[in-house]
Write an enzyme that holds these catalytic residues in place. Structure first.
Site, PDB file in Angstrom:
ATOM      1  CD  GLU A 270      31.503  21.127  29.050  1.00 16.40           C
ATOM      2  OE1 GLU A 270      32.447  21.759  29.562  1.00 16.40           O
ATOM      3  OE2 GLU A 270      30.403  21.649  28.802  1.00 16.40           O
ATOM      4  CD1 TRP A 273      31.763  24.320  26.183  1.00 13.69           C
ATOM      5  CD2 TRP A 273      32.657  26.370  26.201  1.00 13.69           C
ATOM      6  NE1 TRP A 273      30.733  25.230  26.179  1.00 13.69           N
ATOM      7  CE2 TRP A 273      31.239  26.492  26.195  1.00 13.69           C
ATOM      8  CE3 TRP A 273      33.434  27.530  26.215  1.00 13.69           C
ATOM      9  CZ2 TRP A 273      30.604  27.733  26.197  1.00 13.69           C
ATOM     10  CZ3 TRP A 273      32.794  28.761  26.210  1.00 13.69           C
ATOM     11  CH2 TRP A 273      31.408  28.856  26.207  1.00 13.69           C
ATOM     12  CD1 TRP A 301      38.934  45.742  37.559  1.00 10.59           C
ATOM     13  CD2 TRP A 301      37.422  44.397  38.498  1.00 10.59           C
ATOM     14  NE1 TRP A 301      38.422  44.935  36.564  1.00 10.59           N
ATOM     15  CE2 TRP A 301      37.494  44.100  37.110  1.00 10.59           C
ATOM     16  CE3 TRP A 301      36.525  43.678  39.286  1.00 10.59           C
ATOM     17  CZ2 TRP A 301      36.713  43.118  36.511  1.00 10.59           C
ATOM     18  CZ3 TRP A 301      35.745  42.696  38.689  1.00 10.59           C
ATOM     19  CH2 TRP A 301      35.851  42.425  37.329  1.00 10.59           C
ATOM     20  CG  ASN A 336      32.628  23.528  35.089  1.00 10.08           C
ATOM     21  OD1 ASN A 336      33.498  24.284  34.692  1.00 10.08           O
ATOM     22  ND2 ASN A 336      31.366  23.631  34.698  1.00 10.08           N
ATOM     23  CD1 TRP A 354      38.719  40.290  34.756  1.00 17.74           C
ATOM     24  CD2 TRP A 354      40.078  38.579  34.295  1.00 17.74           C
ATOM     25  NE1 TRP A 354      39.428  40.623  33.622  1.00 17.74           N
ATOM     26  CE2 TRP A 354      40.267  39.587  33.311  1.00 17.74           C
ATOM     27  CE3 TRP A 354      40.832  37.402  34.206  1.00 17.74           C
ATOM     28  CZ2 TRP A 354      41.174  39.465  32.270  1.00 17.74           C
ATOM     29  CZ3 TRP A 354      41.742  37.271  33.157  1.00 17.74           C
ATOM     30  CH2 TRP A 354      41.912  38.294  32.202  1.00 17.74           C
ATOM     31  CD1 TRP A 377      40.243  32.182  36.212  1.00 13.91           C
ATOM     32  CD2 TRP A 377      38.877  33.547  37.327  1.00 13.91           C
ATOM     33  NE1 TRP A 377      40.163  31.724  37.504  1.00 13.91           N
ATOM     34  CE2 TRP A 377      39.340  32.538  38.207  1.00 13.91           C
ATOM     35  CE3 TRP A 377      38.007  34.514  37.809  1.00 13.91           C
ATOM     36  CZ2 TRP A 377      38.945  32.496  39.546  1.00 13.91           C
ATOM     37  CZ3 TRP A 377      37.618  34.469  39.141  1.00 13.91           C
ATOM     38  CH2 TRP A 377      38.083  33.468  39.997  1.00 13.91           C
TER      39      TRP A 377
END
Length: 469
Positions: A270, A273, A301, A336, A354, A377
């Site tokens: 993590e 990431w 969108w 999360n 987004w 996102w």
């Protein structure tokens, strides 16, 4: 010969331990610990409302660690530093690197100016395990998929440096000309932050305490337990890490020294990431505004302010979504698993861009971080690097049934549904009227009807995605 005065310019490394810039400045006869709130250079809001509150308290904690001698300024850092070196015998300026595009440009200009003035200037890696330019593929291009980035790139590179001890002694230069932290006006005029702060204790020592508790009671079931929002298997260290009250090196080696198992490996991945997000930002300066996958530039969108407001307020009528959004509003943080659920609902069930979600998180998260927030996102929307496929649409009902099986999370943040039995807790619109009556729930009055049908909106999202090909 020792430098007379060295500036340690604090930015997102608000700590004394494991701070190479501070250690370098501490070698001078006197060190001037400086924080500047940059109001000139950011190409977007420097930080959101929740982050400003966190910064205020983090600066207070740092200043206390420095015997109240943290020098506070506001404005253009170029002008502030110029004024300081024109006024005092400053011979060196040190800082920890930041990686937002506007900060990189600003810092390059300041470095060039100081070099012309014969002021020693050095920057240090205070915030990442590896520099973004270090982790490249064999052909020199950046990785676009996480697993090879981390396994082949990071883990085959030189290990991160070991954490450094704090300076044994600092001879701090002080002056009455420093501004107060209150002068930065980081706290809101209407003090909504007081309820927010009931959920946090801010500062370096508290970050270390939280990490120690996580190692003691959380990491043992981290890989699986981190999926359950009501459980205590996540570290909740992200705001401390963003502001640099704790370093990734301290977390990396602290976890590694705790042992070797799948949970510790997953925690370290993590952190990987986070490194991957910074790599994306460094190599894609428009990460917060531009789709990494250009085919999404024509995505259809929908602009719907009513639905967007309902999402922001946790009033969509979909309990797992609303619980996550209310957790965010009340605590400045979101688990999360919930971030993925609410994000998927916004961009896929509501077909809202987004970037609307990214901006809302930027304003309301205490851990709002340009790299993590933007990459996250884009991952959710399916338009980023190594993104979840767009056709992977989280079903908010089954997500609740699987990851909040006792309903504790939903009932904590949606007390108006507290009496609804688990069978209908995540889909109250399916409950018989007598069940809702017994639970004192009137859909459309005490709790909203769903603003969108999950099945129909899923099919609409899939159809929209097919239109891109």
């Amino acid at each position: 010969m020792r430098r007379k005065i060295a500036i340690c310019w604090f930015r997102q490394d608000l700590r004394l331990s494991d701070n190479p810039a501070l250690l370098a400045a501490g070698e001078a006869e006197r060190v001037l610990p400086l924080y500047i709130l940059d109001t000139i250079n950011p190409d977007r809001d420097l930080m959101g409302s929740a982050s400003k509150v966190w910064l205020h308290h983090s600066l207070e904690s740092l200043s206390q660690s420095l015997d109240g001698k943290l020098w506070i300024e506001k404005g253009d850092p170029s002008e502030v530093i110029k004024r300081l070196i024109d006024t005092y015998p400053i011979e060196a300026v040190y800082w920890g690197r930041c990686y937002e595009p506007w900060r990189i440009k600003r810092d390059e200009k300041i470095k060039a100016y100081l070099a012309k003035r014969n002021i020693e200037v050095k920057s240090f890696n205070n915030a990442l395990l590896w520099e973004p330019w270090e982790i490249k593929k064999d052909d020199g291009s950046p990785y676009k998929v996480f697993t090879p980035f981390f396994r082949k790139g990071c883990l085959n590179y030189a290990p991160p440096r070991e954490p450094l001890d704090p300076p044994k002694k600092l001879n701090i230069f002080e002056s009455s000309l420093s501004k107060s932290i209150d002068n930065l006006k980081l706290l809101p005029s209407i003090r909504w932050d007081k309820s927010l702060m009931q959920h946090w204790i801010i500062g370096e020592s508290h970050a270390q305490d939280r990490f120690s508790k996580f190692l003691a009671i959380g990491i043992g079931n981290y890989k699986e337990g981190r999926n359950y929002p009501s459980d205590h298997f996540v570290s909740r260290l992200s705001p401390h890490l963003h502001f640099g009250e704790v370093s990734p090196n301290q977390l990396w080696y602290g976890a590694k020294h705790a042992g070797e198992n799948k949970n510790i490996d997953h925690f370290c991945s993590e952190l990987g990431w986070r490194e991957f997000s910074y790599s994306q930002l460094y190599n894609n300066p428009n990460l917060s505004t531009r789709n990494l996958q250009s085919k999404f530039d024509s995505f259809p969108w929908i602009k719907n302010e009513t639905n967007l407001i309902a999402w922001k307020q946790g009033l969509t009528g979909v309990p797992m979504v609303d619980a996550g959004m209310r957790e965010l509003w009340q605590t400045g943080y979101m688990h999360n698993r919930s971030r993925m659920i609410v994000g998927s609902f916004l961009v896929k069930n509501l077909l809202i861009d987004w970037r609307e979600g990214e901006r809302w998180f930027w304003d309301t998260l205490c851990d709002a971080d340009l790299a993590n927030n933007s990459a996250g996102w884009q991952w959710i929307a399916g338009c980023g690097a190594d993104a979840a496929p767009y056709f992977r649409i989280f079903n908010s009902v089954t997500q609740g049934e699987k990851f909040d099986p006792d309903g504790n999370y939903v009932r904590t943040y949606i007390p108006e549904l507290a009496k609804v039995p688990n069978k209908y807790l995540f889909c109250p619109w399916e409950a018989p009227k007598e069940i809702l009556d017994a639970a004192d729930v009137k859909l459309g009055e005490t709790y909203p009807e769903p603003i969108v049908d999950l099945k129909i909106s899923r099919e609409r999202a899939l159809s929209a995605f097919k239109s891109l090909s």
